[in-house]
Motif scaffolding. Structure first.
Motif, PDB file in Angstrom:
ATOM      1  N   SER A  57       0.826  -1.214   0.000  1.00  0.00           N
ATOM      2  CA  SER A  57       0.000   0.000   0.000  1.00  0.00           C
ATOM      3  C   SER A  57       0.858   1.260   0.000  1.00  0.00           C
ATOM      4  N   LYS A  83       2.816   4.308  -2.616  1.00  0.00           N
ATOM      5  CA  LYS A  83       2.751   4.907  -3.955  1.00  0.00           C
ATOM      6  C   LYS A  83       4.024   4.563  -4.732  1.00  0.00           C
ATOM      7  N   GLY A  84       3.927   4.735  -6.041  1.00  0.00           N
ATOM      8  CA  GLY A  84       5.099   4.544  -6.883  1.00  0.00           C
ATOM      9  C   GLY A  84       5.240   3.121  -7.391  1.00  0.00           C
ATOM     10  N   TYR A 122       2.340  -0.265 -12.361  1.00  0.00           N
ATOM     11  CA  TYR A 122       3.354   0.102 -11.375  1.00  0.00           C
ATOM     12  C   TYR A 122       3.808  -1.075 -10.516  1.00  0.00           C
TER      13      TYR A 122
END
Length: 159
Positions: free
Chosen positions: A15, A17-18, A76
């Motif tokens: 969980s 970002k990126g 991602y």
């Protein structure tokens, strides 16, 4: 210097970002069917299919102990299939885990993570069915990934 982040949860659903690479250890026999790989296969068919093809065509590629294969499963999200165990059973030669192979594969994982600008997410690799000891694996992760600036999160399955 940062350290490994430990959390409870499912390593297949990071969980953050990126770009993320979910890393795990595979055997050198082409077998996929127990342990963490089942959680991966429930989410994405590609890592298993890629691993099986990689093993099937091993005469013409780098498949073997210490090798790493990177499979993109979402925009991602990548999965790193790292060959770090010899066979699947504990026997006269000891447990299946091969620390040197995990070390080599982690170096390849670090290169890929840095190239992608990705964080790395994993269960306690090599310590489930492979029979390894975390006290031997953790320093390899610190040396190969953390020291090179890769953010690593290790997931312990929450019950």
């Amino acid at each position: 210097m940062s350290e490994i982040i430990y959390t409870r949860g499912d390593a297949t659903v990071p969980s953050v970002k990126g770009v993320k690479v979910i890393a795990h250890v595979c055997n050198d026999l082409g077998g996929w069917g127990k342990g963490f790989v089942l959680a991966l296969s429930r989410r994405w068919p590609e890592p298993e299919a890629a691993y099986r093809a990689w093993h099937r065509d091993r005469a013409a590629n780098d498949f073997g102990l210490g090798a790493a294969q990177f499979v993109q499963v979402e925009r991602y999200v990548w999965v790193a299939n790292m060959v770090g165990q010899r066979g699947t059973r504990t026997g006269s030669k000891g447990v299946p885990v091969r620390y040197e192979a995990i070390d080599t594969a982690l170096g390849k994982l670090a290169d890929k993570a840095l190239e992608l600008g990705a964080s790395v997410h994993m269960p306690r690799i090599g310590c489930g069915l492979a029979g390894g000891k975390w006290s031997r694996v953790e320093p390899l992760i610190t040396e190969r990934l953390v020291r090179r600036g890769v953010r690593v999160t290790v997931y312990d399955h929450g019950d």
